[in-house]
Design an enzyme around this catalytic site. Structure first.
Site, PDB file in Angstrom:
ATOM      1  N   GLY A 259       0.829  -1.209   0.000  1.00 40.62           N
ATOM      2  CA  GLY A 259       0.000   0.000   0.000  1.00 40.62           C
ATOM      3  C   GLY A 259       0.862   1.258   0.000  1.00 40.62           C
ATOM      4  N   GLU A 260       1.930   1.205   0.780  1.00 42.37           N
ATOM      5  CA  GLU A 260       2.859   2.345   0.873  1.00 42.37           C
ATOM      6  C   GLU A 260       3.473   2.650  -0.498  1.00 42.37           C
ATOM      7  OE1 GLU A 260       5.675   1.888   4.082  1.00 42.37           O
ATOM      8  OE2 GLU A 260       7.144   3.211   3.144  1.00 42.37           O
ATOM      9  N   ARG A 261       3.823   1.594  -1.217  1.00 43.00           N
ATOM     10  CA  ARG A 261       4.471   1.801  -2.518  1.00 43.00           C
ATOM     11  C   ARG A 261       3.491   2.324  -3.562  1.00 43.00           C
ATOM     12  NH1 ARG A 261       8.146  -3.681  -1.801  1.00 43.00           N
ATOM     13  NH2 ARG A 261       9.647  -2.649  -0.438  1.00 43.00           N
TER      14      ARG A 261
END
Ligand SMILES: Cc1cc2nc3c(=O)[nH]c(=O)nc-3n(C[C@H](O)[C@H](O)[C@H](O)COP(=O)(O)OP(=O)(O)OC[C@H]3O[C@@H](n4cnc5c(N)ncnc54)[C@H](O)[C@@H]3O)c2cc1C
Length: 397
Positions: A259-261
């Protein structure tokens, strides 16, 4: 051929992408209005001071910190695309450090609490984080281990007498580390492990005895964010501070990183678009040798190249987000999106400095700041080299 049969290119058409509905566009409008009115005017000041905590409270009040989070914890219950809209519109603040600090809250620290946390943890940390009254950070990286997450040394040892855990170690480059009320902390609970088992996540209040906020780290860009070196010295937490399953922390954090990426990739596209738009304006206004510099073929082609790269990255992000929203776990494509968007955002910002000439090198124009801010994305949340390795390995190599 009748005149009506001649198709004219509609360059000015503002058709929204098919993943977005009218509601998304309304949300986009309201976020953009807020960002331009309440955040953008402070961008220069926050480069010097870092952005203030009231931004969290204000955005929580407006519902912008929980757009895709469950309503039972105060979120708006929207789809993943609402989060994309926020990542795109926050770029109008012209303040990469602000965008990063907010993304750590909404798309890095909060998701593992909501996915793996107990009801008590969600009420204690996720709900106030959505409201903007509590600030979160996430601690993976250590002085001796970044890309090699399994190489971390921070230890959490169970005290058999009480059931508590005692944590020792250090974390570095931690965004929001100086202001956070709690940290999602990656630790090793099995020192003998030779696999990816034996790691455990904890939710540690930052005012726990033994948590030391050592140093405010100085950096190339993202000056509006705070970046901390943290030490954990005999930090005692109860068993209820374990986030998720004991021994499965490595897998939990790998899930979080996806999700962060993806949100990072969306931020890169938005950042690249911002710097492109400002440079396009400049190229139409700046004259040399009797004409606007944008009318030199070599400059025109630079814009053509940049626009093609930005659009390619955007389509990759949107298609991947569409798969993510529809229940897939497209790790390969997320990795590609992160790699490509980060790379082209830096290329675009670099070319925009060139098109500005000397002005591009001056702080006053903010173009060099975009380059410095965007440069982080080839390192943070996994370096280009690690992204290439993940993609390569996904083909069985
Ligand atoms: C401003 C900023 C904010 C950050 N915020 C956070 C945060 O909030 N929380 C957090 O936990 N971390 C954070 N980070 C850390 C960031 O995620 C790491 O810096 C990143 O993962 C790289 O780790 P490293 O710095 O230890 O580099 P290293 O892992 O030491 O890598 C050094 C070089 O070796 C290369 N390399 C390493 N392994 C391989 C390999 N197997 N194959 C090929 N090349 C390899 C790398 O690609 C890189 O070029 C932040 C970093 C910065 C700069």
């Amino acid at each position: 051929m009748a005149t009506a049969d001649v198709a004219k290119p509609d360059y000015a058409a503002q058709r929204k992408h098919f993943i977005f509905t009218d509601e998304h566009e309304q949300l986009r409008e309201s976020i953009r209005r807020f960002v331009i009115k309440e955040l953008q005017p402070h961008a220069d000041e926050w480069e010097e001071t870092t952005f203030p905590d009231w931004v969290f409270e204000r955005m929580g009040e407006l519902g912008f910190l929980g757009l895709d989070k469950p309503e039972q914890y105060g979120g708006q219950g929207g789809d993943y695309y609402t989060s994309l809209v926020l990542a795109e519109e926050i770029a109008h603040a012209h303040c990469g450090g602000l965008a990063m600090g907010l993304a750590v809250q909404t798309d890095m620290a909060m998701p593992p609490i909501l996915k793996f946390g107990t009801e008590e943890q969600k009420q204690e940390w996720a709900a106030p984080a959505i409201a903007g009254t509590k600030i979160l950070c996430i601690g993976i990286t250590e002085p001796d281990a970044g890309s090699d997450v399994a190489g971390i040394k921070t230890r959490a040892v169970r005290d058999e007498a009480t059931g508590d855990y005692v944590i020792n170690g250090s974390k570095t480059y931690i965004t929001n580390g100086h202001r956070a009320h709690a940290i999602v902390l990656v630790t090793k609970t099995d020192p003998a492990t030779t696999t990816h088992d034996g790691f455990t996540l904890f939710l540690v209040p930052m005012d726990s005895p033994g948590v030391i906020r050592e140093k405010r780290l100085k950096k190339l860009g993202m000056h509006a964010s705070d970046t901390a070196l943290l030490a954990f010295q005999d930090v005692r937490v109860p068993k209820s501070a374990v986030l998720g399953t004991v021994g499965k922390g490595f897998y939990h954090i790998m899930w979080e990183l996806q999700g962060e990426r993806l949100i990072g990739a969306a931020g890169c596209v938005a950042g690249a678009q911002q710097v492109f738009d400002r440079t396009l304006q400049y190229a139409k206004e700046r004259h040399a040798f009797g004409r606007a510099i944008g009318h030199f073929q070599v400059i025109r082609h630079k814009f053509a190249d940049m626009a093609t790269k930005i659009e390619t990255a955007r389509q990759l992000v949107y298609t991947t987000a569409w798969r993510f929203q529809n229940g897939e776990y497209p790790v390969r494509e997320i990795t590609m999106a992160k790699l490509y968007a980060a790379r082209i955002s830096v290329e675009v910002a670099d070319e925009c400095i060139q098109i500005h000439g000397g002005a591009g090198y001056m702080q006053e124009y903010g173009i060099e700041r975009s380059w410095r801010d965007l440069r982080l994305n080839r390192i943070g949340a996994g370096t280009d080299e690690i992204m290439l390795d993940v993609i390569g390995r996904s083909y069985g190599l």
